[in-house]
Design a protein around this motif. Structure first.
Motif, mmCIF file in Angstrom:
data_model
loop_
_atom_site.group_PDB
_atom_site.id
_atom_site.type_symbol
_atom_site.label_atom_id
_atom_site.label_comp_id
_atom_site.label_asym_id
_atom_site.label_seq_id
_atom_site.Cartn_x
_atom_site.Cartn_y
_atom_site.Cartn_z
ATOM 1 N N ALA A 67 0.845 -1.200 0.000
ATOM 2 C CA ALA A 67 0.000 0.000 0.000
ATOM 3 C C ALA A 67 0.875 1.244 0.000
ATOM 4 N N ARG A 68 0.393 2.257 -0.726
ATOM 5 C CA ARG A 68 1.183 3.479 -0.855
ATOM 6 C C ARG A 68 0.582 4.618 -0.031
ATOM 7 N N HIS A 69 1.451 5.340 0.677
ATOM 8 C CA HIS A 69 1.030 6.574 1.317
ATOM 9 C C HIS A 69 0.487 7.535 0.251
ATOM 10 N N PHE A 70 -0.481 8.335 0.609
ATOM 11 C CA PHE A 70 -0.997 9.412 -0.241
ATOM 12 C C PHE A 70 -1.741 8.904 -1.477
ATOM 13 N N GLU A 71 -2.081 7.614 -1.507
ATOM 14 C CA GLU A 71 -2.897 7.104 -2.619
ATOM 15 C C GLU A 71 -4.230 6.560 -2.127
ATOM 16 N N ALA B 1 4.548 -0.212 1.058
ATOM 17 C CA ALA B 1 5.676 -0.461 0.152
ATOM 18 C C ALA B 1 7.000 -0.197 0.857
#
Ligand code: CA
Ligand code: CA
Ligand code: CA
Ligand code: CA
Ligand code: CA
Ligand code: CA
Ligand code: CA
Ligand code: CA
Ligand code: CA
Ligand code: CA
Ligand code: CA
Ligand code: CA
Lengths: 316, 316, 316, 316, 316, 316
Positions: B188-192, B211
């Protein structure tokens, strides 16, 4: 056919503080090859490629890119003492009606020419060209008293059977037949080679270090590769640019994912080149016509040469 | 509508030593699905995508790429025992006047078809298609005595509210409502994603492994994901190709930076697939029309399937 | 010339649960700059670039990309409290007949404007523009009682001699002359700088942390950079997007291989920004016209701003 | 029985620049407990130990060692704001004719006393004493609206069945029965627990992070432990000193090899304590009579308290 | 002289949920050795030690410690299927007037007895005794069609010349003479062996993986050791407890610093034992009279056996 | 008082293949010191210790241990070219009625004697003795044209104020006053130093690399220490054995947990010693009377010397 003269090397920066490889590489001739720390040797031939061609344009493109690369390595300081012998006389074979038939001829020509370089005590940096050239580049090292190993940075094992003629996929099988003692493949990719060849290599005393292992520690993996060749007196280092991940080196015949990063590669090359047993290096399978518009594969190949030279410098 | 027959699989290499997936994958029918270690199931549908479409072409393209991938994993040896059931009958929904209205219908059709596969004791490898298909692929596992978890390799959480109809952004909210016990999102990505959905997932017993965490140790992160599902009897594995970094998978609806590498992904898939609780796998959101010219996203998706199968092989 | 008004910020998602930077960034004026946790300041100028231009379009493109980025960081929660001051009046200098002559003028204008921001106690996030702007952005911090350091994420050292006029290659030499106390360059690349400048920087008390070192531990490297500035009271953080690997940031003047990944960069920026001594940030050398079609460099630059802000948020 | 007064704290250094915990810890009373960042609470009882006793002497010995420990953490600066409430009235139970019969009584007494600390909003640091005390230390947190988790640093799971009376091996089974929501055991050792208890814990929603996992990244493991408790509103942290390797903590009831290092433990404690959900801490099973002559187990226990407090300090 | 009967195995815990090795190890006889996953074989002899003796007491002490070790490995579950063949008839040689003269006799006796175990298809776990026993333990594997390698966890190379009679320092030189194909030494320490022996080993095709390399990744190092034996059909694993750091294993003849941790060793043993080519294991040089009071060396040796068995279990 | 003659060095092994330091170290005199790669210099004095004494016995004990250490490093080969100058005339100061008053005298005597060594171009390896001797050992390097830095491996900063006379806790404050340019402390422990001294060191341009940082990468940390001294022309390396973890070095005045391992220390010493700027080394605070019965602290100190010498050897 005869060797091609090296180009006039010049830098691209106008700042007098900038020292680029274009400023320090000296055109030279075979007689003087032993006076330098390393000598460039172009091999513009790609007639043995199974797949997309273009590597014949490698020597010229890598030289152009290298001319603009600066000579400074933060840990080793400036690299110096590099000369250029020009290209070996292999260009004409590319344009033969049936180039496939000439691979063995090219390997023989290259072996003769490479022998002349080694005889002068020079350390050649061969700029390929395709991977069939490896046979010519390494053959002069075999057959003497010294045991010989190769560290091959490649996504593949290149141990196919040359029964139907040599190709860019057969060099290490040919070299084992000719007396090669050990082979360590670094950066090999799962699912890009066949069980039969993995078995062959392991039975031949080869060592396979996958790209996964590089990812867990590039310097450690380089050390393990050298350890695997501990019994060898002389070591040749080969770089097939497809060892790099597809994102970093699209300009190869068959780029694939799951590969090593340029940062990892540069680090490993410097480490390996610091071993005093290393007597030669090659960059193969870099095909400028297949590269991205920004020339990233060629740029990486040129810097790979620089990092290898930094390792050589560190021996002093 | 009915299932589409699988293509005739064949390899691309002329070397008889080469074994490619094209040589070993067997077309089969649902009655015989249980005779294989795993069965491919195509799902050519992308009507639920919010954003750029194209994933409907995924099954055909991934199969083409996989046909040329060799079967050898250096640690597990050759992968074998894989069959192909062809495509589920969802193609027609793409061309409906108003495809958005048909997402729920597609999910129901897929659930029926997937149930038939699970009932034979087969391990399906679904080739999507968009992420809305996950609902159909997982639903048959729910509602029984076994507790069920999903390991989702995705840059996003896909827990949107399906109040206005299901989309490729709603599958896990739908599945939690249908009885899913646990979800571990890897990569999982921050800010997405939005705070509301991160809160929802944590409150629902979900686990988020970013990630960043993958970067500190892919195998360790895969282990943690499985640990987080320790209480589950059966596990489904989902791969949304946008979990990969934008440089490696441009052929996704919304590629973003800061993602995982193909090398890390392959490693994690093999590790997770080795867990005997894993009963199914899917690759979604791979959109060939959006891919780079060199087909790197499709190539990575095909190799992701290979690495998953290597993990399954290791259970023996 | 005068400042340009900030654009009207708006999000791109229709889901009311989604909070994007476009939803939370507030246009403001200099008088109110101190009321926010951070303020954006555009600097659309690239007249000092040696090489390929295009960075003048950076501010507009980064803002557009940032508007669609969600505000949620998994560890820090949602980022808030950000305003936009619009662009500084530098656009006109790009179109001058002889822009090179105006670099010093631009630096002076920017220094005046930046001083006004600092005076309000605001934390500016400068969106460049080229690297010559750093001189204007940092100058107001110098000359007081506080010792000042810069953490520069850059492939290069940018310490050229400004004898023939300032350029995008001279900012840190200019700043050392103006009283800068310490400089830590993170992500510097071997073979992309000259020995003379490495020597200069080391003699000036600078610290060089190569991309190799980042690869061995991004958080550790960020910590070392801050340690190297332990004697500084105030710290400015600069991001030249060419610190990123060429695969991740083709939209720079001179992208090169061997660089850091977006994942590493984001991690380091968050870490550094958490240090309460950090009083300003800039993103420079992001040139949209040179970017890939998918806008990956701009997308990475926008997310770099987001991660920096997450670090600032963590100070609370 | 009543609480014992805290000792007079004093430092051991004569250098006025030295600040030790002995200089900054303030004796206090329960009414004022909420005025401090944390309060020490001694629990000199070891009547529930299965195996070698001695932990009753832990509170006095840890206090003596802590008095000479300096207050400075290089990253967090000096720790301050700590008070001492003296010992809970449990000493007398050790000398009962049949101490085993009194374990439940002790747990009840401790729960009452601990409740008084929590009610003042204070953060208790319990100095045990044996692991049966955990029941008393955590019980007051249960039964309210907040969900509660424990991070237990322990070589063992301590989930035995209390059917025959509580012991130092039963606390978490007792706490699950009393409403504990989640448990993450960090540093668990293979071959030191039984399959039945590992199964019980996994079925109860527990998470097991082995010492191996700590070895691959202590900070990452601490993060995973906190992630595993993501659904909890309040978190208690427990340290059984036998989580340390036998070489580092011989002064435990049953020291074993394969454990974590003091360096890893200190790092993890600081990290975990930085989470604002953490409301209490305990050190148990530290038995001075079993320690090496150099007092290394006691010294490590005292420093563990210091590192925990550094983490608490970092929340500001 | 004849074999000694195995002791009656029993556990030490009174909790019926606890399963210890004492509960599951079955005394057996040579005829039934093939019915188990592994069989213990005691070798109470230390007449060949150069230095401090005591290893003759190893078998009894390791068995006692193992009886109290629980059978549960968190990843592999409970270990089962282990039997005990008792001790080989070597005890008497310890008390001979001139034990040094009997080393070769002991090696011959052991080889005969070990051959009987291998012939039943059983996997022996030899409990030494000193390192001279390795010759007897491995000899029966040599001379057949299968190529044979040894993974030796040892601080030393043990390749001394047996010209003046075999000792605990000569086993691998003896085995190379007898047909051993490959040797990988894991955990070798700098400055504890002589150049002459390092040269001998490298010339003999041996691989040296230092304790430093273990520190950079134990699992990776174990993999490299197995890779180095890729050409071997059968592999024997030897553990000299002095591979452990002096702090963890004081009960060896010559403990030294700079060694591996118990955690690393356990991890490597499990990994190596999972390789189906592994056909035997030994623990040597564990000398209870030299151990710390807390018996940490013996405890580590017993758990080393447990971890090896967990690896064997994982093959199923 | 005059220097003490060096002992007669001899090895402990009877195997003619064994080369130990006892076989290769040559007694020499000051006039010939420059003929060797390094010269040992004993400093049997511990009158300045705050705490437990015993380091006066260090030189004799370290020499005895070193005599039995083999000369082979697996990567660097055999170490050679080492001589012994015997002890400096400081022994008598230990027995003075009031040794504290003689610390400054000892420092002056040592400085004179050390100067004589440096003047011959020799590289001294000082065997202490307590940490007050550092002042004498480093002073001769100061005051010239060369800038000077120290890499100090120590749990502490040793920057106390010498207002009340020098002690083993004041050397670096004394040296900064005398012109030392830079100090990098490696392995510093949290909670073992005071805020006042950490502040002093940071303000003086010092760098602190904690034991935590060593744990994340010893080689990287050694590199950072050298980077921190990039501006120095000459570097001295100091080893206070209490930088080691308490388990590995109980024979120090005040051993503490959370320290570095012997493996890490050896690795760092070799790395640092390879830097050609390094001109001297010392081992201090090794107190044989406080050591474990097995002499592990002394053994580690002797091997630390060996690893330092391996690094020096690698410069060739
Ligand atoms: Ca290749
Ligand atoms: Ca190749
Ligand atoms: Ca996604
Ligand atoms: Ca998705
Ligand atoms: Ca740059
Ligand atoms: Ca720049
Ligand atoms: Ca315990
Ligand atoms: Ca416990
Ligand atoms: Ca040994
Ligand atoms: Ca041995
Ligand atoms: Ca110290
Ligand atoms: Ca000291």
């Amino acid at each position: 056919m005869s060797r091609t003269d090296p180009p006039a090397w010049e830098g691209t920066s106008s700042d007098p503080n900038d020292e680029q490889f274009g400023h320090v590489i000296t055109p030279t001739e075979i007689e003087d090859a032993g006076d330098f720390r390393a000598v460039l040797v172009g091999e513009p031939y790609d007639g043995a490629v199974i797949g997309r061609r273009g590597a014949r344009e490698g020597p010229a493109a890598i030289r152009r890119a290298l001319a603009g690369v600066k000579t400074h390595h933060f840990d080793e300081g400036p690299v110096a003492g590099v000369a250029d012998l020009g290209d070996l006389p292999v260009e004409a074979y590319n344009d033969a009606d049936d180039p496939e038939n000439h691979v063995a001829d090219v390997q023989a020509v290259v072996a003769d020419e490479a022998a002349a370089v080694y005889e002068r005590g020079a350390l050649p940096v061969f700029l390929g060209g395709d991977n069939s050239l490896t046979v010519g580049n390494v053959t002069p090292l075999l057959g003497g008293d010294d045991s010989v190993g190769v560290v091959s940075f490649d996504a593949h094992l290149d141990c196919r059977d040359p029964a139907d003629g040599p190709t860019s996929g057969t060099p290490y099988r040919q070299l084992f037949d000719a007396g090669l003692d050990r082979l360590a493949v670094v950066g090999a990719r799962h699912f890009e080679t066949s069980t039969a060849y993995a078995d062959f290599l392991r039975d031949s005393g080869g060592t396979i270090l996958t790209a996964d292992e590089v990812g867990r520690g590039p310097v450690e993996t380089a050390d393990f590769a050298l350890d695997a060749l501990a019994a060898c007196d002389r070591v040749f280092v080969s770089l097939d640019v497809d060892v790099l991940d597809q994102t970093a080196a699209p300009g190869a015949s068959a780029p694939t994912p799951g590969g090593v990063t340029t940062r990892e590669l540069f680090s490993m090359l410097r480490r390996v080149a610091a071993d005093p047993r290393v007597v030669g290096f090659e960059v193969v399978e870099c095909a400028p016509p297949l590269d991205d518009e920004d020339g990233r594969t060629v740029g990486a190949a040129a810097r790979a040469v620089a990092h290898f030279l930094a390792g050589v410098t560190s021996r002093d």
